[in-house]
Write a protein that holds these residues in place. Structure first.
Motif, PDB file in Angstrom:
ATOM      1  N   UNK A 153      -2.185 -19.415  62.654  1.00 47.92           N
ATOM      2  CA  UNK A 153      -2.094 -19.285  64.103  1.00 47.92           C
ATOM      3  C   UNK A 153      -0.648 -19.422  64.539  1.00 47.92           C
ATOM      4  N   UNK A 154      -0.289 -18.614  65.529  1.00 50.83           N
ATOM      5  CA  UNK A 154       0.983 -18.791  66.212  1.00 50.83           C
ATOM      6  C   UNK A 154       0.787 -18.304  67.643  1.00 50.83           C
ATOM      7  N   UNK A 155       1.502 -18.925  68.559  1.00 51.70           N
ATOM      8  CA  UNK A 155       1.401 -18.551  69.971  1.00 51.70           C
ATOM      9  C   UNK A 155       2.788 -18.299  70.535  1.00 51.70           C
ATOM     10  N   UNK A 156       2.857 -17.379  71.486  1.00 47.78           N
ATOM     11  CA  UNK A 156       4.121 -17.070  72.146  1.00 47.78           C
ATOM     12  C   UNK A 156       3.854 -16.723  73.605  1.00 47.78           C
ATOM     13  N   UNK A 157       4.825 -17.047  74.459  1.00 44.04           N
ATOM     14  CA  UNK A 157       4.694 -16.766  75.880  1.00 44.04           C
ATOM     15  C   UNK A 157       5.607 -15.603  76.258  1.00 44.04           C
ATOM     16  N   UNK A 158       5.034 -14.651  77.008  1.00 42.57           N
ATOM     17  CA  UNK A 158       5.774 -13.492  77.475  1.00 42.57           C
ATOM     18  C   UNK A 158       6.523 -13.836  78.767  1.00 42.57           C
ATOM     19  N   UNK A 159       7.479 -12.994  79.166  1.00 44.08           N
ATOM     20  CA  UNK A 159       8.246 -13.291  80.388  1.00 44.08           C
ATOM     21  C   UNK A 159       7.393 -13.407  81.647  1.00 44.08           C
ATOM     22  N   UNK A 160       6.219 -12.757  81.677  1.00 47.99           N
ATOM     23  CA  UNK A 160       5.343 -12.856  82.850  1.00 47.99           C
ATOM     24  C   UNK A 160       4.429 -14.077  82.805  1.00 47.99           C
ATOM     25  N   UNK A 161       4.637 -14.940  81.811  1.00 46.50           N
ATOM     26  CA  UNK A 161       3.861 -16.170  81.711  1.00 46.50           C
ATOM     27  C   UNK A 161       2.597 -16.071  80.894  1.00 46.50           C
ATOM     28  N   UNK A 162       2.247 -14.867  80.424  1.00 42.87           N
ATOM     29  CA  UNK A 162       1.043 -14.711  79.626  1.00 42.87           C
ATOM     30  C   UNK A 162       1.252 -15.341  78.247  1.00 42.87           C
ATOM     31  N   UNK A 163       0.290 -16.161  77.849  1.00 39.58           N
ATOM     32  CA  UNK A 163       0.331 -16.809  76.538  1.00 39.58           C
ATOM     33  C   UNK A 163      -0.487 -15.989  75.557  1.00 39.58           C
ATOM     34  N   UNK A 164       0.126 -15.595  74.447  1.00 39.17           N
ATOM     35  CA  UNK A 164      -0.547 -14.799  73.427  1.00 39.17           C
ATOM     36  C   UNK A 164      -0.836 -15.683  72.220  1.00 39.17           C
ATOM     37  N   UNK A 165      -2.118 -15.814  71.887  1.00 41.56           N
ATOM     38  CA  UNK A 165      -2.548 -16.507  70.674  1.00 41.56           C
ATOM     39  C   UNK A 165      -2.841 -15.460  69.602  1.00 41.56           C
ATOM     40  N   UNK A 166      -2.278 -15.653  68.433  1.00 42.06           N
ATOM     41  CA  UNK A 166      -2.506 -14.742  67.304  1.00 42.06           C
ATOM     42  C   UNK A 166      -3.165 -15.535  66.181  1.00 42.06           C
ATOM     43  N   UNK A 167      -4.419 -15.176  65.838  1.00 39.19           N
ATOM     44  CA  UNK A 167      -5.209 -15.928  64.866  1.00 39.19           C
ATOM     45  C   UNK A 167      -5.542 -15.099  63.628  1.00 39.19           C
ATOM     46  N   UNK A 168      -5.568 -15.791  62.498  1.00 43.27           N
ATOM     47  CA  UNK A 168      -6.137 -15.237  61.263  1.00 43.27           C
ATOM     48  C   UNK A 168      -7.162 -16.245  60.766  1.00 43.27           C
ATOM     49  N   UNK A 169      -8.414 -16.034  61.137  1.00 40.77           N
ATOM     50  CA  UNK A 169      -9.497 -16.947  60.767  1.00 40.77           C
ATOM     51  C   UNK A 169      -9.821 -16.775  59.288  1.00 40.77           C
ATOM     52  N   UNK A 170     -10.103 -17.850  58.564  1.00 47.35           N
ATOM     53  CA  UNK A 170     -10.442 -17.724  57.140  1.00 47.35           C
ATOM     54  C   UNK A 170     -11.587 -16.737  56.916  1.00 47.35           C
ATOM     55  N   UNK A 171     -11.498 -15.995  55.813  1.00 49.50           N
ATOM     56  CA  UNK A 171     -12.513 -14.982  55.507  1.00 49.50           C
ATOM     57  C   UNK A 171     -13.849 -15.623  55.134  1.00 49.50           C
ATOM     58  N   UNK A 172     -13.801 -16.732  54.414  1.00 47.75           N
ATOM     59  CA  UNK A 172     -15.026 -17.466  54.125  1.00 47.75           C
ATOM     60  C   UNK A 172     -15.669 -17.205  52.783  1.00 47.75           C
ATOM     61  N   UNK A 173     -14.979 -16.488  51.901  1.00 49.49           N
ATOM     62  CA  UNK A 173     -15.549 -16.267  50.577  1.00 49.49           C
ATOM     63  C   UNK A 173     -16.741 -15.325  50.597  1.00 49.49           C
TER      64      UNK A 173
END
Length: 262
Positions: free
Chosen positions: A92-112
């Motif tokens: 996971x990593x998050x970043x905020x854009x100049x307009x204040x929008x917060x973007x969450x980027x996820x890679x959930x475990x595949x689970x075998x």
């Protein structure tokens, strides 16, 4: 400020540097979220991406596996990362854009491969990871936020090629769908892709194991774009670039796009 965002499990950003560059050159999203980068942050080939106008990056990396990155034409403020289920992985990593929008980027475990946490530790980790997502977003209640990534769960019956045949296959089992639904409801997230494309079969992943993935078309929608309810109405233009799955030496995922008019 209108912006177009894309999410793509690239399955090694260094191995597929040319494909990322091609997508950036041809489609030019303002923000591209990548998962499964399989690279330390300092080894991500940013020079080529910067030459295409993507001067900003917020990323977390592991050597050889996992890894998430947000590439952007727009300035980014690093908003941190979350370590759900205590795995210590760059998921996971998050970043905020100049307009204040917060973007969450996820890679959930595949689970075998075995959908039983007693027999398969990885499946238990996946469920715990999504449970921690639920708890986090129930506490924080997202506003002006977008959540994207490879969530490794296809929740709807028309998100898989055969609901009946995949009920006992990891990524579409009822327990996984229940967990993801709870996470979505906890943050009141709106599934932007399905808001824009409410009906019909829709996939973003096709297995490498299929000798002719396109003809067989046994896909699953594992990659998602969600928005908090206060900005979900501004989203439109969702699309999955299926043809990218047919590029030379491709990822097994196709990129998912959405535009926000804010």
């Amino acid at each position: 400020m209108a912006f177009t965002l894309a999410t793509w499990n690239i399955n090694s950003v260094r191995l597929r540097e040319a494909l990322v560059a091609q997508l950036l050159a041809e489609e030019a999203p303002d923000v591209l979220c990548l998962q499964e980068c399989k690279s330390p942050v300092d080894k991500i080939p940013m020079e080529r991406f910067r030459a295409l106008g993507y001067a900003h990056v917020v990323a977390r990396g592991d050597k050889g596996y996992n890894g998430v990155a947000i590439l952007s034409k727009l300035p980014l403020e690093d908003a941190g990362s979350l370590d759900f289920a205590g795995l210590g992985h760059a998921r996971h990593v998050a970043a905020r854009l100049p307009n204040g929008v917060l973007v969450h980027n996820f890679y959930v475990p595949a689970g075998g491969d075995v959908p039983d946490r007693e027999k398969n530790v990885k499946f238990g980790q996946k469920l715990d990871y999504v449970s921690d997502m639920t708890a986090h977003f129930a506490d924080t209640m997202p506003q002006r936020s977008v959540l994207v990534g490879d969530l490794n769960i296809a929740p709807r019956e028309d998100d898989v090629w055969s609901h009946k045949q995949l009920l006992k296959v990891v990524s579409h089992t009822p327990v996984e769908v229940e967990h993801l639904t709870r996470a979505q409801e906890a943050g009141r997230w709106v599934d932007v892709t399905r808001k824009d494309i409410p009906e019909g079969q829709l996939y973003s992943w096709w297995s490498y194991r299929s000798p002719d993935w396109n003809a067989a078309d046994k896909g699953r929608r594992l990659d998602h774009v969600w928005a908090s309810p206060d900005i979900a109405g501004a989203a439109h233009g969702s699309r999955i670039l299926r043809e990218v799955r047919g590029w030379e030496k491709p990822s097994d995922h196709a990129p998912v796009f959405a535009t926000f008019d804010l």
